[in-house]
Motif scaffolding. Structure first.
Motif, PDB file in Angstrom:
ATOM      1  N   ASN A  32      34.136  40.790  48.104  1.00 56.30           N
ATOM      2  CA  ASN A  32      34.616  42.072  48.592  1.00 56.30           C
ATOM      3  C   ASN A  32      34.465  43.103  47.476  1.00 56.30           C
ATOM      4  OD1 ASN A  32      37.087  42.191  46.923  1.00 56.30           O
ATOM      5  ND2 ASN A  32      37.842  40.569  48.241  1.00 56.30           N
ATOM      6  N   GLN A  34      36.396  46.674  45.923  1.00 49.86           N
ATOM      7  CA  GLN A  34      37.623  47.448  45.974  1.00 49.86           C
ATOM      8  C   GLN A  34      37.464  48.721  45.158  1.00 49.86           C
ATOM      9  OE1 GLN A  34      40.965  44.819  45.283  1.00 49.86           O
ATOM     10  NE2 GLN A  34      42.489  46.397  45.693  1.00 49.86           N
ATOM     11  N   PHE A  36      39.503  51.853  43.273  1.00 48.11           N
ATOM     12  CA  PHE A  36      40.797  52.167  42.700  1.00 48.11           C
ATOM     13  C   PHE A  36      40.780  53.587  42.143  1.00 48.11           C
ATOM     14  CE2 PHE A  36      42.670  47.929  42.551  1.00 48.11           C
ATOM     15  CZ  PHE A  36      41.565  47.093  42.546  1.00 48.11           C
ATOM     16  N   SER A  46      45.223  50.995  44.314  1.00 51.19           N
ATOM     17  CA  SER A  46      44.185  50.568  45.243  1.00 51.19           C
ATOM     18  C   SER A  46      43.983  51.615  46.326  1.00 51.19           C
ATOM     19  CB  SER A  46      44.581  49.229  45.878  1.00 51.19           C
ATOM     20  OG  SER A  46      43.600  48.824  46.820  1.00 51.19           O
ATOM     21  N   LEU A  49      39.700  48.582  50.296  1.00 54.03           N
ATOM     22  CA  LEU A  49      39.100  47.260  50.100  1.00 54.03           C
ATOM     23  C   LEU A  49      38.095  47.041  51.222  1.00 54.03           C
ATOM     24  CD1 LEU A  49      39.102  44.299  48.915  1.00 54.03           C
ATOM     25  CD2 LEU A  49      40.837  43.791  50.635  1.00 54.03           C
ATOM     26  N   TYR A  96      37.914  34.839  44.781  1.00 54.46           N
ATOM     27  CA  TYR A  96      39.359  34.936  44.716  1.00 54.46           C
ATOM     28  C   TYR A  96      39.805  36.190  43.985  1.00 54.46           C
ATOM     29  CZ  TYR A  96      39.145  30.274  46.562  1.00 54.46           C
ATOM     30  OH  TYR A  96      38.874  29.206  47.363  1.00 54.46           O
ATOM     31  N   SER A  97      40.461  36.057  42.860  1.00 51.93           N
ATOM     32  CA  SER A  97      41.091  37.224  42.242  1.00 51.93           C
ATOM     33  C   SER A  97      40.398  37.707  40.985  1.00 51.93           C
ATOM     34  CB  SER A  97      42.548  36.885  41.921  1.00 51.93           C
ATOM     35  OG  SER A  97      43.242  36.539  43.087  1.00 51.93           O
ATOM     36  N   THR A  98      39.146  37.361  40.804  1.00 52.80           N
ATOM     37  CA  THR A  98      38.410  37.806  39.620  1.00 52.80           C
ATOM     38  C   THR A  98      37.612  39.045  39.960  1.00 52.80           C
ATOM     39  OG1 THR A  98      38.216  35.523  38.885  1.00 52.80           O
ATOM     40  CG2 THR A  98      36.779  37.130  37.842  1.00 52.80           C
ATOM     41  N   LEU A  99      37.988  40.166  39.375  1.00 48.72           N
ATOM     42  CA  LEU A  99      37.295  41.425  39.626  1.00 48.72           C
ATOM     43  C   LEU A  99      36.439  41.814  38.434  1.00 48.72           C
ATOM     44  CD1 LEU A  99      40.135  43.590  41.249  1.00 48.72           C
ATOM     45  CD2 LEU A  99      38.223  42.479  42.392  1.00 48.72           C
TER      46      LEU A  99
ATOM     47  N   SER B  31      49.333  34.903  43.389  1.00 53.06           N
ATOM     48  CA  SER B  31      48.287  34.986  42.373  1.00 53.06           C
ATOM     49  C   SER B  31      48.582  36.142  41.425  1.00 53.06           C
ATOM     50  CB  SER B  31      46.931  35.219  43.047  1.00 53.06           C
ATOM     51  OG  SER B  31      45.953  35.575  42.091  1.00 53.06           O
ATOM     52  N   SER B  33      46.796  38.029  38.012  1.00 51.54           N
ATOM     53  CA  SER B  33      45.649  38.147  37.112  1.00 51.54           C
ATOM     54  C   SER B  33      45.983  39.132  36.011  1.00 51.54           C
ATOM     55  CB  SER B  33      44.414  38.646  37.874  1.00 51.54           C
ATOM     56  OG  SER B  33      44.063  37.763  38.904  1.00 51.54           O
ATOM     57  N   GLU B  48      43.469  34.263  35.470  1.00 46.13           N
ATOM     58  CA  GLU B  48      44.193  34.308  36.729  1.00 46.13           C
ATOM     59  C   GLU B  48      45.012  33.038  36.883  1.00 46.13           C
ATOM     60  OE1 GLU B  48      42.482  32.985  40.176  1.00 46.13           O
ATOM     61  OE2 GLU B  48      44.148  33.637  41.421  1.00 46.13           O
ATOM     62  N   SER B  94      48.060  39.357  44.005  1.00 49.34           N
ATOM     63  CA  SER B  94      47.465  39.345  45.336  1.00 49.34           C
ATOM     64  C   SER B  94      48.085  38.205  46.130  1.00 49.34           C
ATOM     65  CB  SER B  94      45.947  39.192  45.266  1.00 49.34           C
ATOM     66  OG  SER B  94      45.584  37.869  44.937  1.00 49.34           O
ATOM     67  N   ARG B  96      46.664  35.912  47.841  1.00 43.47           N
ATOM     68  CA  ARG B  96      45.899  34.673  47.651  1.00 43.47           C
ATOM     69  C   ARG B  96      46.148  33.727  48.823  1.00 43.47           C
ATOM     70  NH1 ARG B  96      43.235  30.720  45.193  1.00 43.47           N
ATOM     71  NH2 ARG B  96      42.679  31.021  43.014  1.00 43.47           N
ATOM     72  N   GLY B  98      44.132  32.192  50.506  1.00 40.14           N
ATOM     73  CA  GLY B  98      43.174  31.104  50.643  1.00 40.14           C
ATOM     74  C   GLY B  98      41.765  31.601  50.833  1.00 40.14           C
ATOM     75  N   ASN B 102      41.245  38.998  49.304  1.00 38.63           N
ATOM     76  CA  ASN B 102      42.573  39.408  48.885  1.00 38.63           C
ATOM     77  C   ASN B 102      42.540  40.700  48.091  1.00 38.63           C
ATOM     78  OD1 ASN B 102      44.449  36.990  49.551  1.00 38.63           O
ATOM     79  ND2 ASN B 102      42.595  36.083  48.723  1.00 38.63           N
ATOM     80  N   GLU B 103      43.329  41.653  48.548  1.00 39.51           N
ATOM     81  CA  GLU B 103      43.425  42.922  47.860  1.00 39.51           C
ATOM     82  C   GLU B 103      44.282  42.738  46.613  1.00 39.51           C
ATOM     83  OE1 GLU B 103      44.756  45.989  50.390  1.00 39.51           O
ATOM     84  OE2 GLU B 103      44.441  47.598  48.937  1.00 39.51           O
ATOM     85  N   GLN B 104      43.856  43.364  45.543  1.00 43.14           N
ATOM     86  CA  GLN B 104      44.583  43.292  44.272  1.00 43.14           C
ATOM     87  C   GLN B 104      45.470  44.522  44.120  1.00 43.14           C
ATOM     88  OE1 GLN B 104      43.790  40.948  41.397  1.00 43.14           O
ATOM     89  NE2 GLN B 104      43.124  39.757  43.151  1.00 43.14           N
TER      90      GLN B 104
END
Lengths: 111, 115
Positions: A32, A34, A36, A46, A49, A96-99, B31, B33, B48, B94, B96, B98, B102-104
């Motif tokens: 995805n 995003q 900001f 944010s 997204l 996942y959560s790595t931007l 989650s 980060s 993370e 986020s 998370r 699964g 997921n928006e941060q």
């Protein structure tokens, strides 16, 4: 390795103008993207997204598009206002959560 | 719903010292980060945590470490501080759920100055 580039680095416009901020990324396999906003010395807010399966998202005067095949995203701001002055950052998610962030576009909207 | 909170907001340390920063995620988010922001390098991913486990790690030396508690709150620690560690440290949470969509959501950051 994902790399994100934002053009222009800085932009100054008069109030009321419509403007486009550009973001390009090297790895089309992003999950995805995003957008900001960051005000000086503050954290990130944010804005939008866009999931990899989507082409665009809209929120008020903001519209963001995503073209994975060309590795590009744009943020369109309609009828800009002085309160829109800030740094705008785009970030691609590699999982996942790595931007991975671009360096940002510093926007100044003058009255 | 309260946003992401970070403490302290500002910190001044000297070279060689160590520092611990704290982050409380949005309620229900699992989650957390961490990112470092400097004028030269921009925003860079540190690590993370999800369910008390480190899931991803960026390209930073071992002096940077973190942990997550059972209530999802997270801390990051930097040992043997160097001048180059001066930065704004941002925490993001986020849901998370699964998936990968997921928006941060970011906190206000901790401004660390190393003298």
């Amino acid at each position: 390795k994902q790399e994100v580039t934002q053009i222009p680095a800085a932009l100054s416009v008069p109030e009321g103008e419509n403007l486009v901020l550009n973001c390009s990324f090297t790895d089309s396999a992003i999950y995805n993207l995003q957008w900001f906003r960051q005000d000086p010395g503050k954290g990130l807010t944010s804005l939008l997204l866009i999931q990899s399966s989507q082409r665009e998202q809209t929120s008020g005067r903001l519209n963001a598009s995503l073209d994975k095949s060309s590795g590009r995203s744009t943020l369109y701001i309609a009828a800009s206002q002085p309160g829109d002055s800030a740094t705008y950052l785009c970030a691609g998610s590699s999982g996942y959560s790595t931007l991975t962030f671009g360096k940002g576009t510093m926007l100044l909207v003058s009255p | 719903k309260a946003g992401v909170t970070q403490t302290p907001r500002y910190l001044i340390k000297t070279r060689g010292q160590q520092v611990t920063l704290s982050c409380s995620p949005i309620s229900g988010h699992r989650s957390v980060s961490w990112y470092q922001q400097t004028p030269g390098q921009g925003l860079q991913f540190l690590f993370e945590y999800f369910s008390e486990t480190q899931r991803n790690k960026g390209n930073f030396p071992g002096r940077f470490s973190g942990r997550q508690f059972s209530n999802s709150r997270s801390e990051m620690n930097v040992s043997t501080l160097e001048l180059g560690d001066s930065a704004l440290y941002l925490c993001a949470s986020s849901p998370r759920t699964g998936g990968h969509d997921n928006e941060q959501f970011f906190g206000p950051g901790t401004r660390l100055t190393v003298l």
